[in-house]
Design a protein around this motif. Structure first.
Motif, short mmCIF file in Angstrom:
data_model
loop_
_atom_site.label_atom_id
_atom_site.label_comp_id
_atom_site.label_asym_id
_atom_site.label_seq_id
_atom_site.Cartn_x
_atom_site.Cartn_y
_atom_site.Cartn_z
N SER A 20 12.89 -35.28 39.86
CA SER A 20 12.56 -34.72 38.53
C SER A 20 12.81 -35.64 37.46
O SER A 20 12.64 -35.73 36.38
CB SER A 20 13.18 -33.39 38.35
N SER A 21 13.39 -36.89 38.01
CA SER A 21 14.02 -37.89 36.87
C SER A 21 13.08 -38.38 36.19
O SER A 21 13.23 -38.91 34.88
CB SER A 21 15.03 -39.07 37.90
N GLY A 22 11.94 -38.84 36.98
CA GLY A 22 10.52 -39.45 35.84
C GLY A 22 10.03 -38.35 35.09
O GLY A 22 9.85 -38.94 33.65
N ALA A 23 9.79 -37.38 35.33
CA ALA A 23 9.36 -36.33 34.35
C ALA A 23 10.28 -36.05 33.27
O ALA A 23 9.82 -35.62 32.17
CB ALA A 23 8.99 -35.09 35.12
N MET A 24 11.60 -36.17 33.63
CA MET A 24 12.64 -35.64 32.76
C MET A 24 12.69 -36.71 31.46
O MET A 24 13.10 -36.35 30.11
CB MET A 24 13.89 -35.61 33.41
N THR A 25 12.29 -38.00 31.72
CA THR A 25 12.08 -38.90 30.50
C THR A 25 11.15 -38.48 29.50
O THR A 25 11.49 -38.58 28.50
CB THR A 25 12.03 -40.41 31.18
N GLY A 26 10.28 -38.05 30.08
CA GLY A 26 8.90 -37.65 29.08
C GLY A 26 9.38 -36.42 28.53
O GLY A 26 9.01 -36.11 27.24
N ALA A 27 10.19 -35.55 29.41
CA ALA A 27 10.15 -34.26 28.56
C ALA A 27 11.35 -34.23 27.59
O ALA A 27 11.10 -33.52 26.44
CB ALA A 27 10.83 -33.21 29.74
N ILE A 58 19.33 -29.47 32.58
CA ILE A 58 18.41 -29.55 33.65
C ILE A 58 19.24 -30.36 34.91
O ILE A 58 19.36 -29.71 35.99
CB ILE A 58 17.33 -30.38 33.43
N GLY A 59 20.15 -31.09 34.65
CA GLY A 59 20.91 -31.99 35.76
C GLY A 59 21.98 -30.88 36.13
O GLY A 59 22.22 -30.76 37.43
N TRP A 60 22.57 -30.01 35.49
CA TRP A 60 23.50 -29.11 35.84
C TRP A 60 23.00 -28.12 36.83
O TRP A 60 23.26 -27.72 37.86
CB TRP A 60 24.21 -28.29 34.64
N PHE A 61 21.65 -27.69 36.49
CA PHE A 61 20.75 -26.70 37.10
C PHE A 61 20.47 -27.32 38.51
O PHE A 61 20.85 -26.59 39.54
CB PHE A 61 19.41 -26.18 36.33
N ASN A 62 19.98 -28.50 38.66
CA ASN A 62 19.75 -29.01 39.87
C ASN A 62 21.00 -29.32 41.01
O ASN A 62 21.00 -28.77 42.11
CB ASN A 62 19.12 -30.48 39.59
N GLY A 63 22.07 -29.71 40.20
CA GLY A 63 23.05 -30.04 40.96
C GLY A 63 23.67 -28.55 41.56
O GLY A 63 24.18 -28.24 42.76
N GLY A 106 10.62 -28.97 42.91
CA GLY A 106 10.27 -27.65 42.08
C GLY A 106 10.77 -28.11 40.67
O GLY A 106 9.69 -27.67 39.82
N THR A 107 11.72 -28.62 40.40
CA THR A 107 12.06 -29.03 38.90
C THR A 107 11.09 -29.64 38.32
O THR A 107 10.71 -29.67 37.19
CB THR A 107 13.57 -29.53 38.85
N PHE A 108 10.67 -30.84 39.09
CA PHE A 108 9.47 -31.81 38.80
C PHE A 108 8.37 -30.94 38.46
O PHE A 108 7.69 -31.19 37.33
CB PHE A 108 9.23 -32.79 39.88
N PHE A 109 7.83 -30.22 38.95
CA PHE A 109 6.72 -29.50 38.76
C PHE A 109 6.86 -28.45 37.58
O PHE A 109 5.92 -28.47 36.66
CB PHE A 109 6.10 -28.63 39.97
N GLY A 135 5.82 -39.55 38.05
CA GLY A 135 5.52 -40.41 39.14
C GLY A 135 6.33 -41.60 39.27
O GLY A 135 6.73 -42.48 40.16
N ASN A 136 7.18 -41.84 38.10
CA ASN A 136 8.10 -43.01 37.88
C ASN A 136 9.54 -42.90 38.79
O ASN A 136 10.29 -43.75 39.26
CB ASN A 136 8.76 -43.29 36.43
N GLU A 137 9.94 -41.56 39.15
CA GLU A 137 10.83 -41.21 40.14
C GLU A 137 10.92 -42.01 41.59
O GLU A 137 11.94 -42.43 41.91
CB GLU A 137 10.90 -39.64 40.41
#
Length: 783
Positions: free
Chosen positions: A90-97, A130-135, A151-154, A677-679
């Protein structure tokens, strides 16, 4: 009963246990995770520098650094997470989010109207959550991070598209520059360094009474000298008492080299260049010889002879250099047409035949009838018409000449390692490089080849000759040197740096500059003051004390000096340079191409430095390595595995927030699909940098180098006027080559003979001492 244990590290070291054996600085470098990426970066830079005129300029450097910075900002924390054994898709989508949330919260028209002073911190809080949630989900459910972050990505993709359509009724969210607080936050995330506005062409007290070209040349020469002496200190064994005669010879060599350098700068002509070059070379070699006699023990020269097949390496190396020269003479350097040696119907037939052969042989190899290498025959058939169609004569000339020349030098270097003593062959290698340099000067029409590459090759030959003299006159270390003993001097350097930071920041504020510019300028100048104090202390301890640990400090000073030299050359401009690049328009006004470095480049460099320090020098870095190698084993010895991994996920999200803010303030508008897609690109450049997908091994600095490689290829293809549609093919091939080179070089370096007698392993190695099983009588006695 204590005598029955197997705790015998001293005996293992004395017996030559290679796990405790001392490796020299070069061999240690070759075992680093990022060595493949480093070699790849040098090769890619040389390739595009040779085939493209603008690539090696300051403007070209700024272009590929800008591309690399946005990737590297994320690739460094993603690499740390990969070393910790996890992924974040989800790292790529997170930048835009984060960018989209900041604009929607701050915008008065199509958003909440909170202003940027509230919206920017809230977007940071969202990213960290979001990072805390993933971890947390990964640790609590024991699900693979691939599944959780997918799942976070979508969810992020859907949320970005849904909220942008809900508030703006389109996929573009804009209006950041109209939000309250834009000027303040744009001064942080949108800051730029305009090179043309920083002219360094006067001799004033603030410029230390020297101009830019003199400063960067002095820093470069001083850095190379510090690197060389530091490498000698780490490689060779110190004398019990100095040899004064050697010091006199070293001082005379230094004076001779300086005289030659001054003569070169003062005169301009073929004869004067020859005289100056000979004086510099003789002075450097005399300096090295005298320093080694003064500083290090004499070696045992009783070991003489040659290994098997050394002459085959010698003949092969000479043949490769000769063929490289023939290629350069025969092939036209100005021909930009395709090679075309397999074109038309026959080329198509060979291409189709190659695909069929690969498939057929792959099936047979899978059945175990032939070895797995046979399908490569079909791959060769596919590659031949492909190269004929894609590669130009000019590019083929550069690739063949550079590859054959490099191969020849490597084969000659292998010959030197198989002959004892190796000084004669090593000096012959230097002579071969000199011949190659003069050949390039005679055959090339380009100034950068006739002057710049010619000069670099001569310097490389001189450095190789100096290292050969040092190896001949000095005994190799058998134990690792201790760390440098600076004591309170480090505190003095820190105090001087902080004081300089405050003084220069106040001066900039008094001149009316912005807060961010004043802080950054003060921090940069304060850091330079602290570095200069550290360098002075290092040189003083080298000359005036018996501290054997100054080698690492000298290497640090050398690397820092070279980096300052490069920064000086990139960030400042001279009047003569402006006259060269500027043109007069039809209206009579002067127009100069503007070169600028965004704050994203500075952020990338800071991230790479902090990530490397965090991984190599802190307890948290050891925890990352431990949980990535074996989480349960790490937890059993007290490593907080869950907290470590959750922190890594939050670091990735925090870096995504910074990247998102940089993108938002650069464009003032973002689309809903920004970052998607950058991830995969972050993971690719991390793998190119030497990080394993399985975790437990890697380098944050390597991820940064991988990002630079990506940036160079992305921009270099355009500068070379090649078809950019093929850039992903090049990137994919580079990924495979970098990983294979990394594994090969590291494997050869680890198998190379090491110096026995070392008593201290490297910091990254963990020695586990297991007590021996007590004897049966001892067990009964304990019971």
């Amino acid at each position: 009963m204590a005598d029955t244990t197997t705790d015998k590290p001293a005996e293992a070291a004395a017996g030559g246990d290679e796990r405790l054996a001392h490796r020299g600085p070069i061999q240690t470098l070759l075992t680093r995770p990022e060595i493949g990426a480093l070699l790849g970066a040098v090769g890619v830079w040389l390739l595009f520098w040779l085939v493209s005129a603008p690539f090696g300029t300051v403007g070209g450097t700024a272009n590929f650094l800008d591309v690399a910075a946005y990737l590297g900002l994320m690739a460094v924390p993603v690499a740390l997470l990969m070393i910790g054994g996890e992924f974040d898709l989800s790292s790529g989508a997170m930048t835009g989010a984060t960018a989209l949330i900041a604009i929607l919260l701050a915008n008065d028209i199509n958003g909440a109207g909170l202003g940027l002073h509230i919206a920017v911190p809230l977007s940071l809080a969202f990213a960290l959550a979001i990072g805390w949630f993933n971890g947390t989900v990964v640790e609590k459910t024991s699900l693979p991070s691939f599944i959780v972050t997918l799942g976070t990505f979508f969810m992020l993709i859907g949320a970005k598209l849904g909220f942008s359509k809900l508030f703006t009724n389109k996929v573009l969210v804009e209006g950041l520059d109209e939000a309250e607080g834009y000027e303040f936050w744009n001064g942080i995330f949108g800051a730029e360094w305009l090179r043309n506005s920083h002219l360094w062409d006067t001799r004033t007290w603030s410029n230390l009474w020297i101009v830019r070209d003199e400063m960067w040349a002095l820093l470069l020469i001083g850095g190379i000298a510090a690197l060389m002496i530091g490498t000698f200190e780490l490689t060779y064994s110190r004398r019990p008492s100095p040899n004064v005669a050697g010091l006199v010879v070293a001082a005379g060599g230094t004076v001779l080299a300086l005289v030659g350098l001054i003569y070169l700068l003062a005169q301009d002509g073929t004869t004067s260049n020859w005289i100056g070059g000979i004086l510099v070379a003789a002075g450097v070699l005399a300096k090295v010889a005298g320093w080694c006699r003064f500083r290090y023990e004499a070696p045992d020269r009783s070991e003489r002879g040659t290994s098997a097949r050394w002459w085959q390496y010698l003949i092969s190396g000479i043949a490769a250099l000769v063929v490289a020269m023939i290629v350069a003479v025969v092939m036209d350097a100005t021909d930009s047409s395709q090679l075309g040696f397999l074109s038309g119907s026959f080329g198509k037939f060979v291409f189709a035949l190659g695909i069929a052969v690969v498939g057929a042989l792959a099936v047979v190899a899978a059945l175990g009838r032939i070895t797995p290498g046979y399908p490569m025959l079909g791959a060769v058939l596919v590659a031949l018409p492909t190269i004929s169609f894609l590669v130009t004569v000019q590019a083929a000339r550069v690739i063949l000449f550079g590859g054959l020349a490099l191969l020849g030098i490597m084969l000659l270097w292998s010959t030197a390692r198989r002959v004892q003593p190796a000084v004669t062959v090593s000096l012959a290698i230097s002579a071969a490089i000199v011949v190659l340099a003069f050949f390039i000067q005679a055959e090339s029409a380009s100034r950068k080849l006739r002057v710049e590459l010619f000069t670099v090759l001569l310097l490389v030959a001189l450095l190789l000759a100096a290292s050969a003299v040092a190896r001949y006159l000095s005994a190799v270390r058998t134990t690792a040197p201790p760390p440098p003993q600076f004591g309170r001097w480090m505190h003095v350097c820190a105090v001087l740096g902080v004081a300089a930071f405050v003084v220069f920041a106040v001066i900039e504020l008094a001149d009316g500059d912005g807060i961010l510019y004043a802080v950054l300028t003060g921090a940069a100048k304060g850091g330079i003051v602290a570095f200069v104090a550290y360098a002075v202390g290092t040189v003083g301890r080298t000359m005036l004390t018996d501290d054997e640990g100054v080698g690492r400090a000298l290497v640090t000073v050398g690397i820092g000096s070279v980096m300052l030299s490069v920064a000086t050359r990139l960030m400042f401009v001279t009047g003569s340079e402006l006259e060269t690049i500027c043109t007069v328009g039809t209206d009579g006004e002067m127009r100069c191409p503007q070169t600028q470095f965004g704050v994203v480049v500075l952020s990338f460099l800071v991230f790479a430095a902090i990530g490397s320090w965090l991984l190599m020098r802190t307890q948290f870095g050891s925890w990352i390595m431990a949980v990535g190698g074996n989480k349960e084993a790490a937890r059993s010895v007290g490593v907080p595995a869950a907290r470590t991994k959750t922190t890594l996920f939050m670091m990735v999200s925090g870096a995504a927030w910074i990247t998102g803010m940089l993108i938002a303030f650069r464009l003032t508008a973002v689309q809903a699909n920004v970052g998607d897609g950058n991830e995969f690109r972050y993971i690719i450049v991390a793998v190119v940098g030497g990080n394993l997908l399985t975790g437990g091994y890697g380098s944050a600095l390597g991820a940064g180098i991988g990002a630079v490689i990506w940036g160079m290829i992305s921009q270099g293809i355009g500068f070379a006027q090649w078809n950019s549609d093929w850039r992903f093919l090049v990137l994919g091939a580079l990924l495979l080559v970098a990983v294979m080179v990394n594994n090969y070089v590291r494997g050869r370096a680890e198998k190379a003979p090491t110096t026995s007698g070392a008593t201290r392993p490297d910091r990254t190695e963990i020695a586990i001492v297991v007590p021996a099983e007590p004897a049966k009588g001892a067990k009964e006695e304990q019971q």
